[in-house]
Design a protein around this motif. Structure first.
Motif, mmCIF file in Angstrom:
data_model
loop_
_atom_site.group_PDB
_atom_site.id
_atom_site.type_symbol
_atom_site.label_atom_id
_atom_site.label_comp_id
_atom_site.label_asym_id
_atom_site.label_seq_id
_atom_site.Cartn_x
_atom_site.Cartn_y
_atom_site.Cartn_z
ATOM 1 N N THR A 177 155.567 -51.420 0.261
ATOM 2 C CA THR A 177 154.625 -50.385 -0.817
ATOM 3 C C THR A 177 155.429 -49.089 -0.887
ATOM 4 O O THR A 177 155.603 -48.284 0.309
ATOM 5 C CB THR A 177 153.376 -50.292 -0.097
ATOM 6 O OG1 THR A 177 152.902 -51.671 0.201
ATOM 7 C CG2 THR A 177 152.374 -49.316 -0.809
ATOM 8 N N THR A 178 155.645 -48.488 -1.904
ATOM 9 C CA THR A 178 156.425 -47.196 -2.329
ATOM 10 C C THR A 178 156.094 -46.001 -1.400
ATOM 11 O O THR A 178 157.039 -45.418 -0.657
ATOM 12 C CB THR A 178 156.362 -46.917 -3.709
ATOM 13 O OG1 THR A 178 156.593 -47.845 -4.525
ATOM 14 C CG2 THR A 178 157.413 -45.731 -4.069
ATOM 15 N N GLY A 179 154.931 -45.991 -1.365
ATOM 16 C CA GLY A 179 154.196 -44.487 -0.536
ATOM 17 C C GLY A 179 154.619 -44.567 0.951
ATOM 18 O O GLY A 179 154.492 -43.488 1.520
ATOM 19 N N LYS A 185 167.222 -44.877 -3.633
ATOM 20 C CA LYS A 185 167.502 -44.590 -5.188
ATOM 21 C C LYS A 185 167.720 -45.991 -5.651
ATOM 22 O O LYS A 185 168.324 -46.980 -5.240
ATOM 23 C CB LYS A 185 168.836 -43.939 -5.240
ATOM 24 C CG LYS A 185 169.282 -43.440 -6.622
ATOM 25 C CD LYS A 185 170.220 -42.574 -6.438
ATOM 26 C CE LYS A 185 170.938 -42.509 -7.830
ATOM 27 N NZ LYS A 185 172.366 -41.643 -7.818
ATOM 28 N N ALA A 186 166.938 -46.496 -6.925
ATOM 29 C CA ALA A 186 167.068 -47.675 -7.565
ATOM 30 C C ALA A 186 168.436 -47.649 -8.527
ATOM 31 O O ALA A 186 168.368 -46.509 -9.200
ATOM 32 C CB ALA A 186 165.955 -47.919 -8.221
ATOM 33 N N VAL A 187 169.170 -48.512 -8.606
ATOM 34 C CA VAL A 187 170.333 -48.850 -9.501
ATOM 35 C C VAL A 187 170.336 -49.884 -10.238
ATOM 36 O O VAL A 187 169.827 -51.022 -9.668
ATOM 37 C CB VAL A 187 171.917 -48.751 -8.639
ATOM 38 C CG1 VAL A 187 172.645 -48.852 -9.677
ATOM 39 C CG2 VAL A 187 171.870 -47.452 -7.955
ATOM 40 N N ASP A 188 170.408 -49.710 -11.380
ATOM 41 C CA ASP A 188 169.943 -50.846 -12.146
ATOM 42 C C ASP A 188 171.384 -51.672 -12.221
ATOM 43 O O ASP A 188 172.120 -51.935 -13.223
ATOM 44 C CB ASP A 188 169.674 -50.528 -13.735
ATOM 45 C CG ASP A 188 169.291 -51.704 -14.452
ATOM 46 O OD1 ASP A 188 168.879 -52.614 -14.234
ATOM 47 O OD2 ASP A 188 169.167 -51.581 -15.757
ATOM 48 N N TYR A 219 168.342 -52.708 -4.775
ATOM 49 C CA TYR A 219 169.858 -53.629 -4.249
ATOM 50 C C TYR A 219 170.372 -52.995 -3.195
ATOM 51 O O TYR A 219 171.084 -53.776 -2.519
ATOM 52 C CB TYR A 219 170.511 -53.923 -5.623
ATOM 53 C CG TYR A 219 169.761 -54.597 -6.763
ATOM 54 C CD1 TYR A 219 169.242 -55.675 -6.385
ATOM 55 C CD2 TYR A 219 169.697 -54.005 -7.866
ATOM 56 C CE1 TYR A 219 168.429 -56.653 -7.459
ATOM 57 C CE2 TYR A 219 169.043 -54.704 -8.924
ATOM 58 C CZ TYR A 219 168.514 -55.780 -8.702
ATOM 59 O OH TYR A 219 167.667 -56.443 -9.625
ATOM 60 N N ALA A 220 170.247 -51.561 -2.803
ATOM 61 C CA ALA A 220 171.046 -50.978 -1.819
ATOM 62 C C ALA A 220 170.660 -51.494 -0.802
ATOM 63 O O ALA A 220 171.512 -51.361 0.419
ATOM 64 C CB ALA A 220 170.906 -49.485 -1.977
ATOM 65 N N LEU A 265 178.933 -54.316 -13.745
ATOM 66 C CA LEU A 265 177.918 -54.110 -13.070
ATOM 67 C C LEU A 265 177.111 -53.282 -13.113
ATOM 68 O O LEU A 265 176.215 -52.954 -12.783
ATOM 69 C CB LEU A 265 178.537 -54.055 -11.572
ATOM 70 C CG LEU A 265 179.556 -55.124 -10.863
ATOM 71 C CD1 LEU A 265 179.862 -54.789 -9.491
ATOM 72 C CD2 LEU A 265 178.716 -56.470 -10.700
ATOM 73 N N ASN A 266 177.525 -52.404 -14.225
ATOM 74 C CA ASN A 266 176.454 -51.284 -14.786
ATOM 75 C C ASN A 266 176.397 -50.302 -13.662
ATOM 76 O O ASN A 266 175.421 -49.952 -13.356
ATOM 77 C CB ASN A 266 175.236 -51.829 -15.365
ATOM 78 C CG ASN A 266 174.508 -50.875 -15.794
ATOM 79 O OD1 ASN A 266 174.855 -50.102 -16.545
ATOM 80 N ND2 ASN A 266 173.012 -50.965 -15.616
ATOM 81 N N LEU A 267 177.439 -49.767 -12.849
ATOM 82 C CA LEU A 267 177.133 -48.900 -11.646
ATOM 83 C C LEU A 267 177.509 -47.581 -12.121
ATOM 84 O O LEU A 267 178.335 -47.428 -13.283
ATOM 85 C CB LEU A 267 178.661 -49.490 -10.754
ATOM 86 C CG LEU A 267 178.319 -50.692 -10.025
ATOM 87 C CD1 LEU A 267 179.442 -51.011 -9.073
ATOM 88 C CD2 LEU A 267 176.930 -50.691 -9.240
ATOM 89 N N PRO A 268 176.857 -46.686 -11.595
ATOM 90 C CA PRO A 268 176.962 -45.276 -11.782
ATOM 91 C C PRO A 268 178.406 -44.831 -11.211
ATOM 92 O O PRO A 268 178.936 -45.557 -10.365
ATOM 93 C CB PRO A 268 175.778 -44.821 -11.193
ATOM 94 C CG PRO A 268 175.345 -45.493 -10.038
ATOM 95 C CD PRO A 268 175.807 -46.748 -10.510
#
Length: 270
Positions: A177-179, A185-188, A219-220, A265-268
């Protein structure tokens, strides 16, 4: 570590002088007040660049995690937790302790590092008594999340057995639960095919059984067990999701450049 020794010494010091106040000074309120002022004075000073709040959170983490350096019986752990919470009464910035403690708790819960759920619940009830219900509400939510996640995983396994034939990978999902939790950090990440199937199955199951909640994948925080078929033998590798996704690219490619990996991988950048 020196930090552990420091907190342990402060606990011993407190025990020693509290015993004097009780026995030699007949629990005199005047001496209790003096003891309180003395401990407040140095419990709010930084030690080797760290606040007492952080040191106490680290000390508690060491007590509660698997393989911590303190080899104590269950009763001794309980007594020590009592004493940490007693010391916390002297710390003025209890919220700072709460933040450090919550981050450590998150790591213990998410990476299966907690030695005992009973001890986790026990210290939360002690903290609740000392600092109030609001102080522990998020932490209690985290512990509850993990329990519910185990139940959800069982339901997913049963659903999968009924609804799908594909079992190429075994997927365990922990729904949070997010709260309640620290911010992650979500990475796509562009998942490899092998993983996409599992994620899609879980989404289908989750949407069919849960209303008004949206999944965001972090995913991290994931780990993967991968079997590497090397010569002369195969090896089981325990990796992060990112590492596993990268390695699986090499099932199709002999070599790849950094930019190709990043793109696939579409990584930042960071």
């Amino acid at each position: 570590s020196h930090e552990q020794i420091y907190v342990r010494k402060v606990i011993d010091l407190h025990d020693k002088y509290m015993e004097y106040v009780r026995t030699c000074f007949a629990n005199s309120s005047l001496f209790h007040k003096s003891l309180k002022e003395a401990f407040e004075s140095f419990c709010n000073k930084n030690v080797t660049g760290s606040s007492s709040a952080e040191l106490m959170a680290n000390f508690s983490d060491n007590l509660l995690k698997k393989g911590g350096s303190e080899k104590l019986s269950d009763d001794e752990i309980e007594q020590t937790l009592d004493k940490v919470v007693e010391l916390l009464a002297y710390v003025s910035d209890k919220d700072l302790f709460g933040e450090f403690y919550r981050k450590k708790l998150a790591r213990r819960l998410l990476f299966d590092k907690s030695a005992s759920e009973d001890h986790e619940r026990s210290i939360l009830s002690k903290l609740k008594e000392q600092c109030g219900a609001q102080f522990t509400s998020k932490m209690e939510g985290m512990v509850k999340d993990l329990r519910l996640a185990r139940e959800k995983q069982q339901q997913f396994d049963e659903w999968k057995a009924r609804n799908t034939k594909d079992s190429s990978i075994e997927l365990n999902v922990t729904v949070l639960t997010t709260g309640f939790w620290p911010t992650y950090k979500a990475v796509d990440l562009a998942l490899p095919e092998e993983m996409v199937t599992g994620v899609e199955q879980f989404k289908e199951f989750y949407e069919a059984t849960t209303k008004h909640r949206k999944l965001a994948w972090i995913y991290a925080l994931g780990t993967c067990h991968i079997k590497g078929n090397f010569k002369p033998r195969s090896i089981e590798l325990v990796l992060s999701t990112f590492q596993a996704a990268l390695l699986l690219l090499f099932n199709q490619e002999e070599s790849m450049t950094y930019m190709e990996v990043k793109e696939r991988l579409n990584l930042p950048d960071e």
